[in-house]
Design an enzyme around this catalytic site. Structure first.
Site, PDB file in Angstrom:
ATOM      1  N   HIS A   1      33.445  38.529  41.907  1.00 19.08           N
ATOM      2  CA  HIS A   1      33.059  39.206  42.425  1.00 19.08           C
ATOM      3  C   HIS A   1      31.090  39.013  42.831  1.00 19.08           C
ATOM      4  O   HIS A   1      30.495  39.618  43.760  1.00 19.08           O
ATOM      5  CB  HIS A   1      33.037  40.709  42.091  1.00 19.08           C
ATOM      6  CG  HIS A   1      34.496  41.124  42.541  1.00 19.08           C
ATOM      7  ND1 HIS A   1      34.776  41.117  41.036  1.00 19.08           N
ATOM      8  CD2 HIS A   1      35.721  40.967  43.288  1.00 19.08           C
ATOM      9  CE1 HIS A   1      36.334  41.602  40.941  1.00 19.08           C
ATOM     10  NE2 HIS A   1      36.783  41.219  42.721  1.00 19.08           N
TER      11      HIS A   1
ATOM     12  N   LYS B   1      46.390  54.118  43.064  1.00 14.55           N
ATOM     13  CA  LYS B   1      46.493  52.761  41.750  1.00 14.55           C
ATOM     14  C   LYS B   1      46.185  53.326  40.256  1.00 14.55           C
ATOM     15  O   LYS B   1      45.104  53.983  40.680  1.00 14.55           O
ATOM     16  CB  LYS B   1      45.338  52.184  42.757  1.00 14.55           C
ATOM     17  CG  LYS B   1      45.754  50.889  42.676  1.00 14.55           C
ATOM     18  CD  LYS B   1      44.810  49.468  43.035  1.00 14.55           C
ATOM     19  CE  LYS B   1      44.598  48.440  42.132  1.00 14.55           C
ATOM     20  NZ  LYS B   1      43.971  47.120  43.511  1.00 14.55           N
TER      21      LYS B   1
ATOM     22  N   ARG C   1      40.117  33.592  47.238  1.00 16.40           N
ATOM     23  CA  ARG C   1      40.516  32.243  46.104  1.00 16.40           C
ATOM     24  C   ARG C   1      41.332  31.259  45.728  1.00 16.40           C
ATOM     25  O   ARG C   1      41.301  30.113  46.126  1.00 16.40           O
ATOM     26  CB  ARG C   1      40.714  32.987  44.632  1.00 16.40           C
ATOM     27  CG  ARG C   1      39.610  33.823  44.387  1.00 16.40           C
ATOM     28  CD  ARG C   1      40.034  34.658  43.055  1.00 16.40           C
ATOM     29  NE  ARG C   1      41.641  35.674  43.591  1.00 16.40           N
ATOM     30  CZ  ARG C   1      42.282  36.768  42.784  1.00 16.40           C
ATOM     31  NH1 ARG C   1      42.906  36.148  41.834  1.00 16.40           N
ATOM     32  NH2 ARG C   1      43.028  37.224  43.843  1.00 16.40           N
TER      33      ARG C   1
ATOM     34  N   SER D   1      40.714  40.063  38.578  1.00 15.30           N
ATOM     35  CA  SER D   1      40.538  41.430  37.627  1.00 15.30           C
ATOM     36  C   SER D   1      42.197  42.184  36.728  1.00 15.30           C
ATOM     37  O   SER D   1      41.500  42.409  35.613  1.00 15.30           O
ATOM     38  CB  SER D   1      39.981  42.980  38.947  1.00 15.30           C
ATOM     39  OG  SER D   1      38.768  42.637  39.186  1.00 15.30           O
TER      40      SER D   1
END
Length: 163
Positions: free
Chosen positions: A17, A41, A90, A128
């Site tokens: 990030h 979430k 990614r 993450s």
């Protein structure tokens, strides 16, 4: 004045990030790092903790602002007068999801453009969720997150063990 939004959950922020933020900050006047507040979430860190973590880990980038938002990204972009969204990629699987989101955002607001930035090769495998799992089980994450974040993870998981 070109303002861009780099949205995400950043739970936690990783070196990947930070790399995207550093690189993008070079071609915009203001980069607003927008922490999504999604109560549905389950996050390891609260929105406030993530905002504070990002402020700490981006203080070396002078044109970065850190804010939280709730709701639609296009509404947040309108509020902060940004017409550009930055998304990091990614792998090919990231592209499919991000492309669909970009199209949906474009449908909601024709003025919003999305730019995809590919991750640096040394950060391509970092996510993450993998950081949280490694840290929870005592794995070394020190070369994948800023030191400040490693310390936050250590405290968070130590507190969990004590409860």
């Amino acid at each position: 004045m070109l303002r861009a939004v780099y949205p995400g959950s950043f739970d936690p922020v990783t070196n990947g990030h930070i790399d995207i933020m550093e690189r993008c900050s070079e071609f915009v006047d203001t980069l607003i790092v927008a922490v999504l507040d999604n109560p549905d979430k389950k996050s390891l860190f609260t929105v406030e903790e993530r905002v504070n973590q990002l402020k700490e880990t981006t203080k070396h980038i002078p044109n970065v602002e850190v804010r939280s938002f709730y709701g639609l990204l296009v509404d947040f972009c309108r509020q902060v007068d940004a017409k550009l969204v930055i998304r990091g990629l990614r792998a090919v699987t990231d592209f499919e999801y991000e492309f669909k989101m970009a199209l949906a955002n474009r449908k909601l607001n024709r003025e919003i453009e999305t730019i995809f930035i590919s991750s640096s090769t040394n950060n391509m495998f970092i996510s993450s969720s993998s950081i949280k799992e490694m840290a929870m089980f005592g794995g070394s994450v020190e070369d994948m997150v800023p030191k400040y974040i490693k310390d936050c993870l250590d405290v968070k998981f130590k507190n969990r063990e004590e409860n």
